[in-house]
Motif scaffolding. Structure first.
Motif, PDB file in Angstrom:
ATOM      1  N   GLY A   5     -31.455 -17.503 -27.326  1.00  0.00           N
ATOM      2  CA  GLY A   5     -30.384 -17.132 -27.121  1.00  0.00           C
ATOM      3  C   GLY A   5     -29.352 -18.579 -26.524  1.00  0.00           C
ATOM      4  O   GLY A   5     -29.707 -19.410 -26.728  1.00  0.00           O
ATOM      5  N   HIS A   6     -28.032 -18.113 -26.109  1.00  0.00           N
ATOM      6  CA  HIS A   6     -27.107 -19.320 -26.065  1.00  0.00           C
ATOM      7  C   HIS A   6     -27.892 -20.294 -25.129  1.00  0.00           C
ATOM      8  O   HIS A   6     -28.341 -19.825 -23.904  1.00  0.00           O
ATOM      9  CB  HIS A   6     -25.971 -18.588 -25.725  1.00  0.00           C
ATOM     10  CG  HIS A   6     -24.825 -19.470 -25.795  1.00  0.00           C
ATOM     11  ND1 HIS A   6     -24.507 -20.545 -24.878  1.00  0.00           N
ATOM     12  CD2 HIS A   6     -23.586 -19.528 -26.766  1.00  0.00           C
ATOM     13  CE1 HIS A   6     -23.309 -21.055 -25.310  1.00  0.00           C
ATOM     14  NE2 HIS A   6     -22.850 -20.503 -26.446  1.00  0.00           N
TER      15      HIS A   6
ATOM     16  N   THR B  38     -20.840 -17.001 -24.592  1.00  0.00           N
ATOM     17  CA  THR B  38     -22.222 -16.308 -24.657  1.00  0.00           C
ATOM     18  C   THR B  38     -22.406 -14.886 -24.897  1.00  0.00           C
ATOM     19  O   THR B  38     -23.318 -14.193 -25.469  1.00  0.00           O
ATOM     20  CB  THR B  38     -22.914 -16.424 -23.349  1.00  0.00           C
ATOM     21  OG1 THR B  38     -22.355 -15.730 -22.201  1.00  0.00           O
ATOM     22  CG2 THR B  38     -22.999 -17.861 -23.104  1.00  0.00           C
ATOM     23  N   GLN B  39     -21.018 -14.004 -24.745  1.00  0.00           N
ATOM     24  CA  GLN B  39     -20.963 -12.663 -24.755  1.00  0.00           C
ATOM     25  C   GLN B  39     -22.078 -11.909 -23.717  1.00  0.00           C
ATOM     26  O   GLN B  39     -22.662 -10.835 -24.122  1.00  0.00           O
ATOM     27  CB  GLN B  39     -21.401 -11.970 -26.233  1.00  0.00           C
ATOM     28  CG  GLN B  39     -20.177 -12.358 -27.183  1.00  0.00           C
ATOM     29  CD  GLN B  39     -19.046 -11.905 -27.002  1.00  0.00           C
ATOM     30  OE1 GLN B  39     -18.722 -10.608 -26.764  1.00  0.00           O
ATOM     31  NE2 GLN B  39     -17.985 -12.776 -26.834  1.00  0.00           N
TER      32      GLN B  39
ATOM     33  N   PRO C 290     -27.901 -11.096 -26.761  1.00  0.00           N
ATOM     34  CA  PRO C 290     -26.493 -10.446 -26.461  1.00  0.00           C
ATOM     35  C   PRO C 290     -26.112  -9.489 -27.913  1.00  0.00           C
ATOM     36  O   PRO C 290     -25.561  -8.491 -27.556  1.00  0.00           O
ATOM     37  CB  PRO C 290     -25.644 -11.389 -26.560  1.00  0.00           C
ATOM     38  CG  PRO C 290     -26.377 -12.657 -25.843  1.00  0.00           C
ATOM     39  CD  PRO C 290     -27.737 -12.550 -26.398  1.00  0.00           C
ATOM     40  N   GLU C 291     -26.420  -9.941 -29.190  1.00  0.00           N
ATOM     41  CA  GLU C 291     -25.899  -9.290 -30.292  1.00  0.00           C
ATOM     42  C   GLU C 291     -26.816  -7.837 -30.208  1.00  0.00           C
ATOM     43  O   GLU C 291     -26.174  -6.933 -31.182  1.00  0.00           O
ATOM     44  CB  GLU C 291     -26.212  -9.940 -31.529  1.00  0.00           C
ATOM     45  CG  GLU C 291     -27.564 -10.456 -31.536  1.00  0.00           C
ATOM     46  CD  GLU C 291     -27.849 -11.715 -31.372  1.00  0.00           C
ATOM     47  OE1 GLU C 291     -28.615 -12.472 -32.063  1.00  0.00           O
ATOM     48  OE2 GLU C 291     -27.043 -12.224 -30.335  1.00  0.00           O
ATOM     49  N   HIS C 292     -27.852  -7.656 -29.465  1.00  0.00           N
ATOM     50  CA  HIS C 292     -28.567  -6.300 -29.626  1.00  0.00           C
ATOM     51  C   HIS C 292     -28.272  -5.695 -28.480  1.00  0.00           C
ATOM     52  O   HIS C 292     -28.844  -4.308 -28.241  1.00  0.00           O
ATOM     53  CB  HIS C 292     -30.042  -6.659 -29.727  1.00  0.00           C
ATOM     54  CG  HIS C 292     -30.485  -7.398 -30.899  1.00  0.00           C
ATOM     55  ND1 HIS C 292     -31.094  -8.523 -30.835  1.00  0.00           N
ATOM     56  CD2 HIS C 292     -30.184  -7.296 -32.090  1.00  0.00           C
ATOM     57  CE1 HIS C 292     -31.392  -9.201 -32.119  1.00  0.00           C
ATOM     58  NE2 HIS C 292     -30.829  -8.372 -32.917  1.00  0.00           N
ATOM     59  N   SER C 293     -27.432  -5.882 -27.392  1.00  0.00           N
ATOM     60  CA  SER C 293     -27.517  -5.264 -26.114  1.00  0.00           C
ATOM     61  C   SER C 293     -26.232  -4.541 -26.204  1.00  0.00           C
ATOM     62  O   SER C 293     -25.127  -4.760 -26.607  1.00  0.00           O
ATOM     63  CB  SER C 293     -27.252  -6.418 -24.944  1.00  0.00           C
ATOM     64  OG  SER C 293     -26.572  -5.757 -23.625  1.00  0.00           O
TER      65      SER C 293
ATOM     66  N   ALA D 253     -24.149  -5.753 -22.523  1.00  0.00           N
ATOM     67  CA  ALA D 253     -23.820  -7.396 -22.201  1.00  0.00           C
ATOM     68  C   ALA D 253     -24.488  -7.709 -20.781  1.00  0.00           C
ATOM     69  O   ALA D 253     -24.038  -8.955 -20.275  1.00  0.00           O
ATOM     70  CB  ALA D 253     -22.209  -7.598 -22.301  1.00  0.00           C
TER      71      ALA D 253
END
Length: 305
Positions: free
Chosen positions: A150-151, A63-64, A130-133, A136
């Motif tokens: 999200g995931h 999930t990151q 997550p990709e914008h955080s 994390a």
């Protein structure tokens, strides 16, 4: 008189360390309210605790998201308690912890099989993936996960996605105005009111629109997410991500009073106050007194929508 209970949810799993080797202190928020006689002053006698697992800085590779598996497990434990309370017509007041507890409270509502609204009062909108955080941390992603984004490990626990539909969510109070940060929530179906919009449109009009939406959508009621960093940093600086500005206690009370008075109110959680950043109780005590006073009114009396 309505039946209330307190659920202590001392989880700090959704945050990163503020300093290397020092875990977030939001897990001490329930304990700090106990020291301030919060439950007694609010007129609430039933208190339970959902112990949280140990904190780590681990990032889940799938999930990151930091502590994802622990958050999933904890969310299900918290969801059990929220589900039990709501099904017994008990109004839970959940004391966090960080904002990742939103996943557990929303999941508990979803398990009832009935639709609910969410009024999210927060100095950040928490509709982030997550990709914008940069951290994390699930605390900044809760609104995205509960609305089915999200995931799926976090957004579709037990195949119950979405826990609350976007069109039934109001996000109220964001003051992080970077365009890249706000664009995702603007593009969503969430009703979004940042701090300038609140001041422009007026709190009563926004609250009235939310309550009207609940009725028109045929919802069974609504939940309140209250992150204390919605308050002005001058009166509530003991949070993980302080920003200048915010609401006054008077403005926040203007918003909360009709929500707590509504017969559609089903519960709330309160998050992010870090007592380790308030060693002399200068900010925690006034907040405890203020919220206890509002809740006592809800416990003992008003019932108009």
């Amino acid at each position: 008189m309505r039946n209330f209970m307190i659920i202590e949810a001392p989880s700090n799993l959704g945050l990163k360390e503020l300093q290397p080797g020092i875990e977030p202190g939001v897990k001490f928020f329930p304990e700090a309210l106990r020291r301030n006689d919060f439950a007694e002053e609010a007129g609430i006698s039933q208190i339970i605790t959902v112990p949280a697992p140990p904190y780590t800085m681990d990032i889940d590779p799938d999930t990151q998201v930091r502590n994802a598996d622990a958050i999933i497990n904890y969310s299900q434990l918290l969801a059990d308690k929220v589900y039990e309370a709501v099904n017994k017509d008990i109004i839970p007041i959940v004391i966090g912890g960080d904002c990742s507890i939103l996943i557990g409270t929303a999941l508990g509502l979803r398990r009832t099989g009935r639709p609910y609204g969410l009024f999210a009062m927060d100095g950040h909108h928490d509709y982030m993936l997550p990709e914008h955080s940069g951290t994390a941390g699930a605390a900044g992603m809760g609104l995205a996960f509960v609305s089915g984004n999200g995931h799926p490990k976090l957004s579709d626990i037990a195949q119950l996605s979405p826990y609350i539909r976007e069109e039934h969510i109001y996000a109220f109070g964001n003051r992080e105005m970077d365009p890249a940060y706000v664009q995702p929530i603007i593009d969503s179906r969430i009703s979004y009111y940042d701090l300038p919009a609140i001041r422009e449109q007026g709190i009563p009009a926004i609250i009235k629109a939310f309550l009207t939406m609940n009725g028109q959508a045929g919802l069974d009621g609504f939940w309140i997410h209250l992150d204390v960093d919605i308050l002005d940093n001058e009166i509530m600086p003991c949070v993980d991500s302080p920003d200048a500005g915010g609401l006054s206690y008077e403005e926040l009370e203007e918003a909360l009073t009709p929500l707590l008075a509504s017969t559609l109110f089903r519960g709330m959680h309160v998050t992010i106050l870090d007592p380790t950043l308030d060693p002399d109780n200068r900010y925690t005590r006034p907040f405890s007194v203020w919220l206890a006073r509002l809740l006592r009114k809800a416990v003992t009396g008003f019932t108009q929508d």
